[in-house]
Write an enzyme that holds these catalytic residues in place. Structure first.
Site, PDB file in Angstrom:
ATOM      1  N   TYR A 148       0.840  -1.213   0.000  1.00 43.29           N
ATOM      2  CA  TYR A 148       0.000   0.000   0.000  1.00 43.29           C
ATOM      3  C   TYR A 148       0.867   1.252   0.000  1.00 43.29           C
ATOM      4  O   TYR A 148       0.693   2.150  -0.824  1.00 43.29           O
ATOM      5  CB  TYR A 148      -0.908  -0.020   1.227  1.00 43.29           C
ATOM      6  CG  TYR A 148      -1.919   1.104   1.278  1.00 43.29           C
ATOM      7  CD1 TYR A 148      -2.857   1.277   0.264  1.00 43.29           C
ATOM      8  CD2 TYR A 148      -1.957   1.989   2.361  1.00 43.29           C
ATOM      9  CE1 TYR A 148      -3.802   2.298   0.321  1.00 43.29           C
ATOM     10  CE2 TYR A 148      -2.901   3.004   2.426  1.00 43.29           C
ATOM     11  CZ  TYR A 148      -3.819   3.160   1.400  1.00 43.29           C
ATOM     12  OH  TYR A 148      -4.751   4.166   1.461  1.00 43.29           O
ATOM     13  N   ASN A 177      -6.153   8.967   9.079  1.00 40.61           N
ATOM     14  CA  ASN A 177      -7.253   8.069   9.461  1.00 40.61           C
ATOM     15  C   ASN A 177      -8.600   8.801   9.462  1.00 40.61           C
ATOM     16  O   ASN A 177      -8.749   9.824  10.122  1.00 40.61           O
ATOM     17  CB  ASN A 177      -7.002   7.469  10.845  1.00 40.61           C
ATOM     18  CG  ASN A 177      -5.747   6.622  10.867  1.00 40.61           C
ATOM     19  OD1 ASN A 177      -4.651   7.137  10.668  1.00 40.61           O
ATOM     20  ND2 ASN A 177      -5.897   5.334  11.078  1.00 40.61           N
ATOM     21  N   ASN A 193     -13.647  -2.021  14.022  1.00 42.27           N
ATOM     22  CA  ASN A 193     -13.422  -3.145  14.947  1.00 42.27           C
ATOM     23  C   ASN A 193     -13.948  -2.818  16.336  1.00 42.27           C
ATOM     24  O   ASN A 193     -14.713  -3.578  16.919  1.00 42.27           O
ATOM     25  CB  ASN A 193     -11.924  -3.459  15.056  1.00 42.27           C
ATOM     26  CG  ASN A 193     -11.479  -4.509  14.045  1.00 42.27           C
ATOM     27  OD1 ASN A 193     -12.224  -4.855  13.140  1.00 42.27           O
ATOM     28  ND2 ASN A 193     -10.261  -5.000  14.196  1.00 42.27           N
ATOM     29  N   TYR A 207      -4.162  -3.662  19.890  1.00 45.62           N
ATOM     30  CA  TYR A 207      -2.903  -4.283  19.454  1.00 45.62           C
ATOM     31  C   TYR A 207      -1.733  -3.584  20.142  1.00 45.62           C
ATOM     32  O   TYR A 207      -1.698  -2.341  20.228  1.00 45.62           O
ATOM     33  CB  TYR A 207      -2.761  -4.180  17.928  1.00 45.62           C
ATOM     34  CG  TYR A 207      -3.891  -4.832  17.147  1.00 45.62           C
ATOM     35  CD1 TYR A 207      -4.708  -5.817  17.725  1.00 45.62           C
ATOM     36  CD2 TYR A 207      -4.150  -4.469  15.826  1.00 45.62           C
ATOM     37  CE1 TYR A 207      -5.741  -6.414  17.002  1.00 45.62           C
ATOM     38  CE2 TYR A 207      -5.180  -5.062  15.101  1.00 45.62           C
ATOM     39  CZ  TYR A 207      -5.977  -6.019  15.701  1.00 45.62           C
ATOM     40  OH  TYR A 207      -7.001  -6.592  14.970  1.00 45.62           O
ATOM     41  N   GLY A 208      -0.761  -4.398  20.591  1.00 49.75           N
ATOM     42  CA  GLY A 208       0.370  -3.850  21.340  1.00 49.75           C
ATOM     43  C   GLY A 208      -0.121  -3.382  22.698  1.00 49.75           C
ATOM     44  O   GLY A 208      -1.106  -3.913  23.236  1.00 49.75           O
ATOM     45  N   ARG A 214      -2.979   7.692  16.715  1.00 50.29           N
ATOM     46  CA  ARG A 214      -3.567   8.041  15.419  1.00 50.29           C
ATOM     47  C   ARG A 214      -4.394   9.307  15.633  1.00 50.29           C
ATOM     48  O   ARG A 214      -4.773   9.645  16.756  1.00 50.29           O
ATOM     49  CB  ARG A 214      -4.477   6.933  14.882  1.00 50.29           C
ATOM     50  CG  ARG A 214      -3.784   5.619  14.533  1.00 50.29           C
ATOM     51  CD  ARG A 214      -2.848   5.749  13.349  1.00 50.29           C
ATOM     52  NE  ARG A 214      -2.320   4.447  12.922  1.00 50.29           N
ATOM     53  CZ  ARG A 214      -1.250   3.868  13.461  1.00 50.29           C
ATOM     54  NH1 ARG A 214      -0.580   4.460  14.434  1.00 50.29           N
ATOM     55  NH2 ARG A 214      -0.835   2.699  13.001  1.00 50.29           N
TER      56      ARG A 214
HETATM   57  N1  UDP Z   1      -5.673  -1.472  16.003  1.00 47.42           N
HETATM   58  C1  UDP Z   1      -5.997  -2.037  17.231  1.00 47.42           C
HETATM   59  N2  UDP Z   1      -7.029  -2.912  17.289  1.00 47.42           N
HETATM   60  C2  UDP Z   1      -7.781  -3.236  16.198  1.00 47.42           C
HETATM   61  C3  UDP Z   1      -7.466  -2.666  14.948  1.00 47.42           C
HETATM   62  C4  UDP Z   1      -6.389  -1.778  14.881  1.00 47.42           C
HETATM   63  O1  UDP Z   1      -5.356  -1.757  18.257  1.00 47.42           O
HETATM   64  O2  UDP Z   1      -8.728  -4.043  16.353  1.00 47.42           O
HETATM   65  C5  UDP Z   1      -4.564  -0.503  15.936  1.00 47.42           C
HETATM   66  C6  UDP Z   1      -3.537  -0.768  14.854  1.00 47.42           C
HETATM   67  O3  UDP Z   1      -2.542  -1.655  15.317  1.00 47.42           O
HETATM   68  C7  UDP Z   1      -3.004   0.633  14.601  1.00 47.42           C
HETATM   69  C8  UDP Z   1      -4.222   1.528  14.830  1.00 47.42           C
HETATM   70  O4  UDP Z   1      -5.125   0.758  15.621  1.00 47.42           O
HETATM   71  O5  UDP Z   1      -2.011   0.966  15.539  1.00 47.42           O
HETATM   72  C9  UDP Z   1      -4.899   1.988  13.572  1.00 47.42           C
HETATM   73  O6  UDP Z   1      -5.107   0.856  12.782  1.00 47.42           O
HETATM   74  P1  UDP Z   1      -5.966   0.867  11.446  1.00 47.42           P
HETATM   75  O7  UDP Z   1      -5.948  -0.546  10.915  1.00 47.42           O
HETATM   76  O8  UDP Z   1      -7.295   1.473  11.694  1.00 47.42           O
HETATM   77  O9  UDP Z   1      -5.215   1.852  10.444  1.00 47.42           O
HETATM   78  P2  UDP Z   1      -3.689   2.311  10.187  1.00 47.42           P
HETATM   79  O10 UDP Z   1      -3.601   3.670  10.739  1.00 47.42           O
HETATM   80  O11 UDP Z   1      -2.742   1.369  10.892  1.00 47.42           O
HETATM   81  O12 UDP Z   1      -3.546   2.238   8.724  1.00 47.42           O
END
Ligand code: UDP
Length: 319
Positions: A148, A177, A193, A207-208, A214
């Site tokens: 991407y 975002n 989500n 996650y993490g 963001r």
């Molecule tokens: N994230 C999360 N839980 C979820 C989905 C995403 O903690 O169920 C986190 C992801 O690891 C990232 C952030 O949320 O740090 C934004 O993720 P997203 O997929 O929305 O978009 P990105 O900004 O990474 O393209």
């Protein structure tokens, strides 16, 4: 923009593309959407089915396409969520490359103006914070997100080349975002989500450790930014995003607050190359376009609630 003009929107059945179509129709445009429906959905444009100024062409823009004479090309086609572009990695690269050549070819053929939706992913896992348009980014060219990130960086390169070599009147929006109604419930992005999980009473998957940040822009603000950029003469990239930054844990708490959910938080592994922080510097958009996002996250999540409730109920009814 005058009454009788015609615009083509690639990816116009997607989340952002379909909202853009609505805004263009309100401003009096005739709108033709070209979308393969790989990640776009007919339900996003269903309400336009009987609109005489609206037309839909189901087509993959990796193949050449010709919508007929147009005054504006809005190039919005591409899988855009990390789950979608991981699933359709090669296609994402093709849309960013072949698709972009084809979209610019249409603009060149009809001497149309052109605006492309690029992304904050061009900045990668940024070493400069907040990110200004002049920052060149910190992208892993071979990591899982590269399909991407590099597709969009290439998209920007092709766009600038068509401007330099063919004099096409181009614009580049770097989107951060964005969220709101019409996001796919299962596209894996953090807001859908969390909304789905909160409304179902499931654990929210952070996650993490949730300390990554963001900056979330409500869709109507984002579209307002695109429309202003479309009318401007700025050809260098412009960040269009909300500069209010949240940790992902704070984002989860906001979702729990707005939904009134009693869901718990569950920690899951951080995906590879997940950017640690993201926040646009929007001085350029403020100065050049007089643009300022108006909707804070609590309001925006509230405005999205009905849509997500319905989407969750529809999914439950199908199962
Ligand atoms: N994230 C999360 N839980 C979820 C989905 C995403 O903690 O169920 C986190 C992801 O690891 C990232 C952030 O949320 O740090 C934004 O993720 P997203 O997929 O929305 O978009 P990105 O900004 O990474 O393209």
């Amino acid at each position: 923009m005058s009454q009788s003009k015609r615009a083509v929107v690639t990816g116009g059945a997607g989340f952002l593309g379909s909202h853009l179509c609505d805004a263009l129709l309100v401003e009096g445009w005739n709108v033709v959407v070209v979308d393969s429906l790989l990640t776009g959905r007919l339900s996003n444009i269903e309400h336009l089915r009987n609109e005489p100024r609206f037309e839909f062409i189901e087509k993959n823009i990796c193949d050449p396409f010709d919508p007929g004479p147009v005054d504006y090309v809005f190039h919005f086609a591409s899988p855009a969520s990390p789950v979608d572009y991981a699933t359709h990695g090669i296609h994402t690269l093709k849309v960013g490359s072949f698709g972009t050549f084809h979209a610019l070819g249409v603009a060149k053929k009809y001497s149309a103006k052109y605006l492309v939706s690029s992304t904050s992913e061009c900045y990668g896992d940024p070493l400069e914070h907040p990110q200004k348009e002049t920052y060149w980014g910190h992208v892993n060219p071979i990591g899982p997100r590269s399909v991407y990130d590099e597709a969009k960086r290439f998209t920007e390169a092709v766009t600038m080349a068509y401007r330099r070599y063919h004099n096409v009147d181009t614009r580049i929006a770097r989107i951060f975002n964005t969220y709101g109604p019409r996001m796919q419930l299962n596209d894996g992005r953090v807001i859908p989500n969390f909304m789905k999980q909160a409304l179902r009473g499931d654990d929210l998957t952070v996650y993490g450790d949730g300390s990554q940040t963001r900056s979330f822009c409500y869709v109507s603000d984002e579209i307002d930014g695109f429309m202003r950029l479309a009318k401007s003469d700025e050809h260098l990239p412009v960040n269009i995003g909300n500069p209010t930054e949240f940790t992902i844990l704070e984002c989860a708490q906001q979702v729990l607050k707005v939904t009134g959910s009693k869901s718990k938080i569950r920690y899951e592994p951080l995906p590879q190359d997940d950017p640690k922080q993201r926040r646009p510097n929007i001085s350029k958009a403020r100065q050049l376009l007089g643009w300022e996002p108006k909707i804070d996250i609590e309001t925006g999540l509230g405005l999205s609630l009905d849509y997500f409730r319905k989407a969750v109920a529809e999914e439950a009814a199908v199962k």
